[in-house]
Design a protein around this motif. Structure first.
Motif, PDB file in Angstrom:
ATOM      1  N   PHE A  80       0.832  -1.120  -0.141  1.00 36.09           N
ATOM      2  CA  PHE A  80      -0.029  -0.105  -0.069  1.00 36.09           C
ATOM      3  C   PHE A  80       0.906   1.178   0.053  1.00 36.09           C
ATOM      4  O   PHE A  80       1.809   1.446   0.764  1.00 36.09           O
ATOM      5  CB  PHE A  80      -0.968  -0.081   1.239  1.00 36.09           C
ATOM      6  CG  PHE A  80      -1.710  -1.064   1.351  1.00 36.09           C
ATOM      7  CD1 PHE A  80      -3.108  -1.276   0.617  1.00 36.09           C
ATOM      8  CD2 PHE A  80      -1.296  -2.415   2.033  1.00 36.09           C
ATOM      9  CE1 PHE A  80      -3.900  -2.327   0.504  1.00 36.09           C
ATOM     10  CE2 PHE A  80      -2.261  -3.597   2.157  1.00 36.09           C
ATOM     11  CZ  PHE A  80      -3.485  -3.457   1.251  1.00 36.09           C
ATOM     12  N   LEU A  81       0.596   2.137  -0.736  1.00 36.57           N
ATOM     13  CA  LEU A  81       1.139   3.576  -0.853  1.00 36.57           C
ATOM     14  C   LEU A  81       0.145   4.538  -0.339  1.00 36.57           C
ATOM     15  O   LEU A  81      -0.780   4.735  -0.883  1.00 36.57           O
ATOM     16  CB  LEU A  81       1.278   4.014  -2.329  1.00 36.57           C
ATOM     17  CG  LEU A  81       2.371   3.108  -3.096  1.00 36.57           C
ATOM     18  CD1 LEU A  81       2.438   3.674  -4.349  1.00 36.57           C
ATOM     19  CD2 LEU A  81       3.671   3.124  -2.435  1.00 36.57           C
ATOM     20  N   VAL A 121       0.722  -7.156   5.700  1.00 35.19           N
ATOM     21  CA  VAL A 121       0.255  -5.904   5.173  1.00 35.19           C
ATOM     22  C   VAL A 121       1.592  -4.770   5.292  1.00 35.19           C
ATOM     23  O   VAL A 121       2.141  -4.630   5.982  1.00 35.19           O
ATOM     24  CB  VAL A 121      -0.520  -4.966   5.922  1.00 35.19           C
ATOM     25  CG1 VAL A 121      -1.019  -3.463   5.612  1.00 35.19           C
ATOM     26  CG2 VAL A 121      -2.004  -5.827   5.742  1.00 35.19           C
ATOM     27  N   GLU A 122       2.057  -4.618   3.953  1.00 31.83           N
ATOM     28  CA  GLU A 122       3.356  -3.696   3.829  1.00 31.83           C
ATOM     29  C   GLU A 122       2.879  -2.369   3.519  1.00 31.83           C
ATOM     30  O   GLU A 122       2.307  -2.055   2.295  1.00 31.83           O
ATOM     31  CB  GLU A 122       4.132  -4.129   2.797  1.00 31.83           C
ATOM     32  CG  GLU A 122       4.960  -5.451   3.216  1.00 31.83           C
ATOM     33  CD  GLU A 122       5.572  -5.620   4.399  1.00 31.83           C
ATOM     34  OE1 GLU A 122       6.195  -4.536   4.783  1.00 31.83           O
ATOM     35  OE2 GLU A 122       5.690  -6.628   4.630  1.00 31.83           O
ATOM     36  N   ALA A 178      10.294  -5.194   0.157  1.00 31.49           N
ATOM     37  CA  ALA A 178       9.249  -5.881   0.756  1.00 31.49           C
ATOM     38  C   ALA A 178       8.839  -7.119   0.537  1.00 31.49           C
ATOM     39  O   ALA A 178       7.819  -7.818   1.432  1.00 31.49           O
ATOM     40  CB  ALA A 178       8.069  -4.875   1.558  1.00 31.49           C
ATOM     41  N   GLY A 179       8.710  -7.275  -0.881  1.00 33.33           N
ATOM     42  CA  GLY A 179       8.203  -8.472  -1.269  1.00 33.33           C
ATOM     43  C   GLY A 179       6.678  -8.106  -1.807  1.00 33.33           C
ATOM     44  O   GLY A 179       5.914  -9.302  -1.661  1.00 33.33           O
ATOM     45  N   ALA A 180       6.037  -7.002  -1.783  1.00 28.63           N
ATOM     46  CA  ALA A 180       4.671  -6.907  -1.896  1.00 28.63           C
ATOM     47  C   ALA A 180       4.289  -7.497  -3.220  1.00 28.63           C
ATOM     48  O   ALA A 180       5.126  -7.501  -4.293  1.00 28.63           O
ATOM     49  CB  ALA A 180       4.514  -5.502  -2.194  1.00 28.63           C
ATOM     50  N   GLU A 181       3.197  -8.431  -3.343  1.00 26.51           N
ATOM     51  CA  GLU A 181       2.669  -9.230  -4.589  1.00 26.51           C
ATOM     52  C   GLU A 181       1.723  -8.160  -5.267  1.00 26.51           C
ATOM     53  O   GLU A 181       1.175  -8.320  -6.364  1.00 26.51           O
ATOM     54  CB  GLU A 181       1.777 -10.212  -4.421  1.00 26.51           C
ATOM     55  CG  GLU A 181       2.971 -11.302  -3.439  1.00 26.51           C
ATOM     56  CD  GLU A 181       2.354 -12.419  -2.724  1.00 26.51           C
ATOM     57  OE1 GLU A 181       1.420 -13.022  -3.452  1.00 26.51           O
ATOM     58  OE2 GLU A 181       2.703 -12.882  -1.769  1.00 26.51           O
ATOM     59  N   THR A 182       1.024  -7.183  -4.683  1.00 29.03           N
ATOM     60  CA  THR A 182      -0.069  -6.232  -5.232  1.00 29.03           C
ATOM     61  C   THR A 182       0.158  -4.800  -4.620  1.00 29.03           C
ATOM     62  O   THR A 182       0.906  -4.658  -3.671  1.00 29.03           O
ATOM     63  CB  THR A 182      -1.658  -6.629  -4.827  1.00 29.03           C
ATOM     64  OG1 THR A 182      -1.666  -6.592  -3.586  1.00 29.03           O
ATOM     65  CG2 THR A 182      -1.892  -8.184  -5.143  1.00 29.03           C
ATOM     66  N   GLU A 222      -9.176  -4.515  -1.266  1.00 33.85           N
ATOM     67  CA  GLU A 222      -8.905  -4.411  -2.505  1.00 33.85           C
ATOM     68  C   GLU A 222      -7.569  -5.247  -3.020  1.00 33.85           C
ATOM     69  O   GLU A 222      -7.221  -5.655  -3.991  1.00 33.85           O
ATOM     70  CB  GLU A 222      -8.846  -2.875  -3.175  1.00 33.85           C
ATOM     71  CG  GLU A 222      -8.580  -2.612  -4.556  1.00 33.85           C
ATOM     72  CD  GLU A 222      -9.581  -3.063  -5.427  1.00 33.85           C
ATOM     73  OE1 GLU A 222      -9.523  -2.549  -6.517  1.00 33.85           O
ATOM     74  OE2 GLU A 222     -10.457  -3.730  -5.135  1.00 33.85           O
ATOM     75  N   GLY A 223      -6.717  -5.064  -1.944  1.00 32.84           N
ATOM     76  CA  GLY A 223      -5.508  -5.841  -2.072  1.00 32.84           C
ATOM     77  C   GLY A 223      -5.657  -7.072  -2.159  1.00 32.84           C
ATOM     78  O   GLY A 223      -4.960  -7.921  -2.844  1.00 32.84           O
ATOM     79  N   LEU A 224      -6.265  -7.604  -1.275  1.00 34.56           N
ATOM     80  CA  LEU A 224      -6.871  -9.118  -1.123  1.00 34.56           C
ATOM     81  C   LEU A 224      -7.368  -9.457  -2.515  1.00 34.56           C
ATOM     82  O   LEU A 224      -7.025 -10.620  -3.067  1.00 34.56           O
ATOM     83  CB  LEU A 224      -7.432  -9.324  -0.001  1.00 34.56           C
ATOM     84  CG  LEU A 224      -6.951  -9.162   1.301  1.00 34.56           C
ATOM     85  CD1 LEU A 224      -8.172  -9.184   2.664  1.00 34.56           C
ATOM     86  CD2 LEU A 224      -6.142 -10.520   1.685  1.00 34.56           C
ATOM     87  N   ARG A 225      -8.269  -8.739  -3.216  1.00 35.46           N
ATOM     88  CA  ARG A 225      -8.997  -8.866  -4.380  1.00 35.46           C
ATOM     89  C   ARG A 225      -7.871  -9.306  -5.440  1.00 35.46           C
ATOM     90  O   ARG A 225      -8.052 -10.187  -6.252  1.00 35.46           O
ATOM     91  CB  ARG A 225     -10.080  -7.795  -4.452  1.00 35.46           C
ATOM     92  CG  ARG A 225     -10.852  -8.257  -5.989  1.00 35.46           C
ATOM     93  CD  ARG A 225     -11.933  -7.196  -6.310  1.00 35.46           C
ATOM     94  NE  ARG A 225     -10.771  -5.887  -6.876  1.00 35.46           N
ATOM     95  CZ  ARG A 225     -10.366  -6.020  -7.913  1.00 35.46           C
ATOM     96  NH1 ARG A 225     -10.851  -6.780  -8.985  1.00 35.46           N
ATOM     97  NH2 ARG A 225     -10.047  -4.973  -8.424  1.00 35.46           N
ATOM     98  N   LEU A 226      -6.941  -8.256  -5.578  1.00 39.05           N
ATOM     99  CA  LEU A 226      -6.169  -8.249  -6.367  1.00 39.05           C
ATOM    100  C   LEU A 226      -5.048  -9.546  -6.214  1.00 39.05           C
ATOM    101  O   LEU A 226      -4.545 -10.146  -7.458  1.00 39.05           O
ATOM    102  CB  LEU A 226      -5.135  -6.993  -6.438  1.00 39.05           C
ATOM    103  CG  LEU A 226      -5.662  -5.836  -6.937  1.00 39.05           C
ATOM    104  CD1 LEU A 226      -4.616  -4.453  -6.355  1.00 39.05           C
ATOM    105  CD2 LEU A 226      -6.222  -5.593  -8.320  1.00 39.05           C
ATOM    106  N   ALA A 227      -5.059  -9.928  -4.972  1.00 38.43           N
ATOM    107  CA  ALA A 227      -4.236 -11.227  -4.931  1.00 38.43           C
ATOM    108  C   ALA A 227      -5.048 -12.468  -4.932  1.00 38.43           C
ATOM    109  O   ALA A 227      -4.370 -13.612  -4.666  1.00 38.43           O
ATOM    110  CB  ALA A 227      -3.276 -11.129  -3.472  1.00 38.43           C
TER     111      ALA A 227
END
Length: 243
Positions: A6-7, A30-31, A66-70, A217-222
């Motif tokens: 998240f930005l 959560v990053e 941080a290894g973020a996926e979305t 939304e982050g979860l949905r993207l993943a």
């Protein structure tokens, strides 16, 4: 383990994110990376600059490390002020820079409303009326019917970040309408993660809030769904209802 990126602009209600991570109670990380907000003003020109491509790009390196996926641009007003097409372009640019699926809080509200099967929504906004009207216009472009929009006229995110439970509840009640199927509270500077159960109980209907829908939304993207009822109807893993 799924790492969601998240930005988040500035430092206002960012503590909602570790709280939500804890409430998810799953293998979700959560990053959060903070972006430079520029001028803290709920004014259209300032908000467009807050969400500029350069500011968003500067935060991406931290999420990659941080290894973020979305990645989700965790700012409602910094996306919808560009209009539907402009917000889409903002997300496309972010996805290209990030090299991963991307979205923003504004689109999260539309997707979340569809997820819980509601079309008619009421808006309780911390923003001035001009900015609130742009959010309502964005929701309509996404196929939602806005039954009414309540503006609080707050100029800065810093002031919004000081609001407590009673302030949030008062705003939600003031915005609610009998014909609204859900109440939406935009503004990621507003603390809401701890109040979702209270809000939905008080209004007897789903309540969608900025930081809540952003994480969803982050979860949905993943392609993840997590059952966490304390985070409201949106997180009860109800099947998608087409409206």
């Amino acid at each position: 383990m799924t790492a969601l990126g998240f930005l988040y602009p500035g430092h206002f209600a960012e503590d909602d994110y570790p709280r939500i991570e804890q409430l998810l109670g799953s293998d979700i990380r959560v990053e959060l990376v903070h972006t430079d907000i520029g001028e803290d003003a709920h004014r259209v020109d300032a908000l467009r600059e807050t969400g500029s491509a350069d500011r968003l790009a500067q935060g991406m390196e931290g999420l990659r490390l941080a290894g973020a996926e979305t990645v989700v641009w965790a700012c409602t007003s910094g996306s919808f002020v560009h209009g539907w097409e402009g917000a889409q372009e903002q997300v496309r640019n972010l996805a290209r820079v990030a090299g991963m699926p991307a979205s923003s809080t504004s689109f999260a509200f539309v997707h979340a409303a569809r997820e819980i099967g509601v079309r008619r929504v009421a808006v309780g906004s911390t923003y001035p009326e001009e900015v609130t009207a742009l959010f309502a216009e964005f929701l309509r472009a996404g196929g939602l019917e806005v039954t009414g929009a309540r503006s609080s006229g707050i100029v800065t995110a810093a002031e919004v970040g000081t609001w407590g439970e009673e302030d949030v509840l008062t705003l939600a009640r003031a915005a609610d309408a009998a014909d609204a199927q859900a109440v939406l509270l935009p503004d990621t500077a507003l603390h809401t993660a701890a109040h979702l159960s209270l809000l939905e109980k008080a209004l007897s209907k789903p309540v969608l809030t900025a930081n809540q829908v952003t994480v969803w939304e982050g979860l949905r993207l993943a392609d993840r769904r997590v059952n966490a009822p304390t985070l409201g109807t949106l997180f009860t893993r109800q099947p998608l209802v087409q409206v």
